[in-house]
Design a protein around this motif. Structure first.
Motif, mmCIF file in Angstrom:
data_model
loop_
_atom_site.group_PDB
_atom_site.id
_atom_site.type_symbol
_atom_site.label_atom_id
_atom_site.label_comp_id
_atom_site.label_asym_id
_atom_site.label_seq_id
_atom_site.Cartn_x
_atom_site.Cartn_y
_atom_site.Cartn_z
ATOM 1 N N GLN A 97 0.824 -1.217 0.000
ATOM 2 C CA GLN A 97 0.000 0.000 0.000
ATOM 3 C C GLN A 97 0.858 1.267 0.000
ATOM 4 O O GLN A 97 0.384 2.351 -0.368
ATOM 5 C CB GLN A 97 -0.898 0.010 1.243
ATOM 6 N N HIS A 98 2.120 1.140 0.408
ATOM 7 C CA HIS A 98 3.017 2.298 0.487
ATOM 8 C C HIS A 98 3.883 2.465 -0.767
ATOM 9 O O HIS A 98 4.733 3.360 -0.794
ATOM 10 C CB HIS A 98 3.936 2.167 1.702
ATOM 11 N N GLU A 99 3.695 1.625 -1.761
ATOM 12 C CA GLU A 99 4.570 1.663 -2.930
ATOM 13 C C GLU A 99 4.594 3.048 -3.579
ATOM 14 O O GLU A 99 3.556 3.632 -3.884
ATOM 15 C CB GLU A 99 4.121 0.632 -3.979
ATOM 16 N N GLY A 100 5.798 3.572 -3.741
ATOM 17 C CA GLY A 100 5.984 4.859 -4.396
ATOM 18 C C GLY A 100 5.628 6.068 -3.549
ATOM 19 O O GLY A 100 5.701 7.194 -4.041
ATOM 20 N N LYS A 101 5.263 5.847 -2.287
ATOM 21 C CA LYS A 101 4.827 6.952 -1.435
ATOM 22 C C LYS A 101 5.797 7.240 -0.287
ATOM 23 O O LYS A 101 5.540 8.128 0.516
ATOM 24 C CB LYS A 101 3.460 6.634 -0.828
ATOM 25 N N ILE A 102 6.887 6.488 -0.209
ATOM 26 C CA ILE A 102 7.782 6.557 0.951
ATOM 27 C C ILE A 102 9.142 7.123 0.557
ATOM 28 O O ILE A 102 9.724 6.752 -0.467
ATOM 29 C CB ILE A 102 7.958 5.149 1.564
ATOM 30 N N ASP A 103 9.631 8.029 1.380
ATOM 31 C CA ASP A 103 10.965 8.594 1.164
ATOM 32 C C ASP A 103 12.065 7.754 1.800
ATOM 33 O O ASP A 103 13.165 7.663 1.258
ATOM 34 C CB ASP A 103 11.019 10.024 1.728
ATOM 35 N N LEU A 104 11.766 7.164 2.956
ATOM 36 C CA LEU A 104 12.812 6.475 3.707
ATOM 37 C C LEU A 104 12.250 5.279 4.459
ATOM 38 O O LEU A 104 11.210 5.384 5.117
ATOM 39 C CB LEU A 104 13.461 7.448 4.703
ATOM 40 N N VAL A 105 12.941 4.152 4.375
ATOM 41 C CA VAL A 105 12.657 2.981 5.209
ATOM 42 C C VAL A 105 13.831 2.804 6.154
ATOM 43 O O VAL A 105 14.992 2.847 5.742
ATOM 44 C CB VAL A 105 12.464 1.707 4.360
ATOM 45 N N THR A 106 13.541 2.638 7.435
ATOM 46 C CA THR A 106 14.604 2.471 8.429
ATOM 47 C C THR A 106 14.301 1.276 9.318
ATOM 48 O O THR A 106 13.160 0.825 9.412
ATOM 49 C CB THR A 106 14.743 3.717 9.324
ATOM 50 N N GLY A 107 15.333 0.781 9.982
ATOM 51 C CA GLY A 107 15.101 -0.297 10.933
ATOM 52 C C GLY A 107 16.372 -1.024 11.310
ATOM 53 O O GLY A 107 17.413 -0.875 10.656
ATOM 54 N N GLY A 108 16.267 -1.805 12.349
ATOM 55 C CA GLY A 108 17.367 -2.637 12.808
ATOM 56 C C GLY A 108 16.934 -4.087 12.824
ATOM 57 O O GLY A 108 16.392 -4.558 13.822
ATOM 58 N N PRO A 109 17.113 -4.832 11.725
ATOM 59 C CA PRO A 109 16.721 -6.241 11.710
ATOM 60 C C PRO A 109 17.342 -6.981 12.885
ATOM 61 O O PRO A 109 18.510 -6.752 13.211
ATOM 62 C CB PRO A 109 17.286 -6.742 10.375
ATOM 63 N N PRO A 110 16.572 -7.831 13.577
ATOM 64 C CA PRO A 110 17.087 -8.541 14.748
ATOM 65 C C PRO A 110 18.486 -9.070 14.518
ATOM 66 O O PRO A 110 18.774 -9.691 13.498
ATOM 67 C CB PRO A 110 16.069 -9.665 14.940
ATOM 68 N N CYS A 111 19.354 -8.775 15.501
ATOM 69 C CA CYS A 111 20.788 -8.959 15.282
ATOM 70 C C CYS A 111 21.371 -10.159 16.014
ATOM 71 O O CYS A 111 22.575 -10.353 15.987
ATOM 72 C CB CYS A 111 21.531 -7.700 15.735
ATOM 73 N N GLN A 112 20.561 -10.988 16.678
ATOM 74 C CA GLN A 112 21.111 -12.103 17.440
ATOM 75 C C GLN A 112 22.014 -13.011 16.603
ATOM 76 O O GLN A 112 23.027 -13.499 17.098
ATOM 77 C CB GLN A 112 19.989 -12.933 18.077
ATOM 78 N N PRO A 113 21.694 -13.259 15.329
ATOM 79 C CA PRO A 113 22.565 -14.133 14.557
ATOM 80 C C PRO A 113 23.982 -13.618 14.396
ATOM 81 O O PRO A 113 24.882 -14.371 14.074
ATOM 82 C CB PRO A 113 21.860 -14.219 13.195
ATOM 83 N N PHE A 114 24.188 -12.298 14.577
ATOM 84 C CA PHE A 114 25.497 -11.716 14.331
ATOM 85 C C PHE A 114 26.151 -11.137 15.585
ATOM 86 O O PHE A 114 27.262 -10.655 15.530
ATOM 87 C CB PHE A 114 25.369 -10.603 13.282
ATOM 88 N N SER A 115 25.464 -11.178 16.710
ATOM 89 C CA SER A 115 26.010 -10.597 17.933
ATOM 90 C C SER A 115 27.248 -11.360 18.384
ATOM 91 O O SER A 115 27.327 -12.581 18.283
ATOM 92 C CB SER A 115 24.958 -10.632 19.042
#
Length: 395
Positions: free
Chosen positions: A74-92
């Motif tokens: 529903q947000h296609e073409g309407k967003i300037d920025l996507v942010t986030g921190g994908p869960p990091c346990q696999p790399f901690s």
């Protein structure tokens, strides 16, 4: 042009307690959707949204649940920025290091959101452990997926086969109409950007290729050398905090490094634990005064042992951590000048992560510390976000 009245639109994934999203909001973005699976983190966001703390009153209510069940088209073409921190346990560095074999790896979902929304840019962060040599191939896989988010994993295809296909595509001449991002990443030390904590995170930034944006990470504004100049060469730091000479405890290695400085550095000094929490009453020694402060109660049981001796008052804090089963032993502690230790309170930890004082954390001390230990410092997120916003506005 974006103004305060018409902020750029964002989506915040894996929002946690809101540190990354809050910094991005301060940089001029307005989230259209906030996604988080943990109920305590969602309670924290909902509470602060309700009481208008941390500048998140304009946020939508968080979408609570598994991101894999959320459709972002529903947000296609309407967003300037996507942010986030994908869960990091696999790399901690403290985890089991399963990386791509770990079901908790949410990088494929981050890529899916980019594919479905086609934002002008994205900012993702993760622990420094992702840059370990043993994860080098998978790190390259992540970067290639973010660069070409439409080249998805085929049924029955292994991630290494997918990686080879992405490499072949990368070295071939791509189509002019394909969705492609120019991606850079770097390990950033939060202390270099005005955070009173030595916290290193790897940050990925990508701009949609059709925008033609040239970008690099913001320069550091603070340094250890500038702090040592004030502590060793001029004494301004101690005088500002009204610390008697007999109480000026400093690591001999830092003292020697400070004495070697010949001229005042141009940067601002690193901020220390004392800079961050020096005006708060000690929750162990002054419990009645501390009780008047939000989330500022004494937590007993702290003990020091080899390799885990707490954070000295007059240095930036060591990295706040969040274990799967609570705060790891010997971590998240203050070490006073006399050598005694105690756990940081939730409020003190929030200051070390540059959350505002009115920001409330839901759950027990252990749960609140887990939220904080997983958070991105607000000031670090803001520094990156402001730089990204300037380039998007000018594009």
């Amino acid at each position: 042009m974006t103004t305060k009245e018409t902020p750029m639109r964002a989506i915040e994934l894996f929002a946690g307690a809101g540190g990354l999203g809050m910094g991005i909001s301060k940089a001029g973005f307005r989230p259209m959707q906030v996604v988080e699976w943990d109920r305590w983190c969602c309670d924290t966001i909902r509470e602060n949204r309700k009481v208008k703390a941390g500048g998140i009153s304009h946020w939508p209510l968080p979408t609570e649940g598994d991101i894999r069940a959320v459709d972002f088209r529903q947000h296609e073409g309407k967003i300037d920025l996507v942010t986030g921190g994908p869960p990091c346990q696999p790399f901690s560095l403290g985890g089991k290091h399963r990386a791509h074999a770990d079901a908790r790896d949410m990088w494929p979902e981050a890529v899916r959101v980019v594919r479905e929304t086609r934002p002008r840019a994205f900012v993702f962060e993760n622990v420094k452990g992702l840059t370990r040599a043993s994860f080098a191939t998978y790190l390259a896989h992540i970067v290639h997926q973010l660069t070409y988010p439409e080249l998805t994993l085929r049924p029955g295809e292994t991630w290494m086969e997918h990686m080879a296909r992405l490499e072949r595509h990368h070295t071939a001449k791509g189509g002019s109409d394909e969705l492609r991002y120019n991606v850079v990443y770097r390990v950033l030390n939060a202390a270099n950007h005005g955070v009173p904590q030595r916290r290193e995170r790897v940050v990925f930034v990508g701009f949609r290729a059709d925008l033609g944006i040239e970008w690099s990470f913001p320069e550091a504004t603070h340094s250890l050398e500038a702090l040592l100049w004030e502590q060793v060469r001029t004494g301004d730091y101690w005088e500002r905090h009204e610390i008697a000479k007999r109480d000026r405890v400093l690591d001999p290695r830092f003292r020697a490094r400070g004495m070697a400085l010949l001229e005042k550095p141009a940067d601002k000094p690193w901020l220390t634990v004392r800079d961050a929490i020096g005006d708060l009453p000690d929750p162990e020694l002054q419990p009645e005064l501390a009780a008047a402060c939000l989330n500022h109660r004494f937590q007993g049981g702290a003990r020091s042992y080899v390799g885990h001796t707490g954070s000295p008052l007059d240095e930036p804090a060591k990295t706040l951590k969040a274990g799967v089963h609570g705060v790891p032993g010997g971590e998240n502690m203050l070490r006073r000048a006399d050598g005694s230790v105690r756990y940081f309170s939730v409020r003190e930890s929030a200051r070390l992560q540059t959350f505002p004082d009115k920001y409330r954390f839901h759950g027990s001390w252990t749960e609140s510390m887990r939220q904080l230990g997983n958070a991105v410092p607000v000031k670090l997120a803001q520094a990156v976000g402001e730089n990204v916003a300037r380039h998007l506005t000018a594009a």
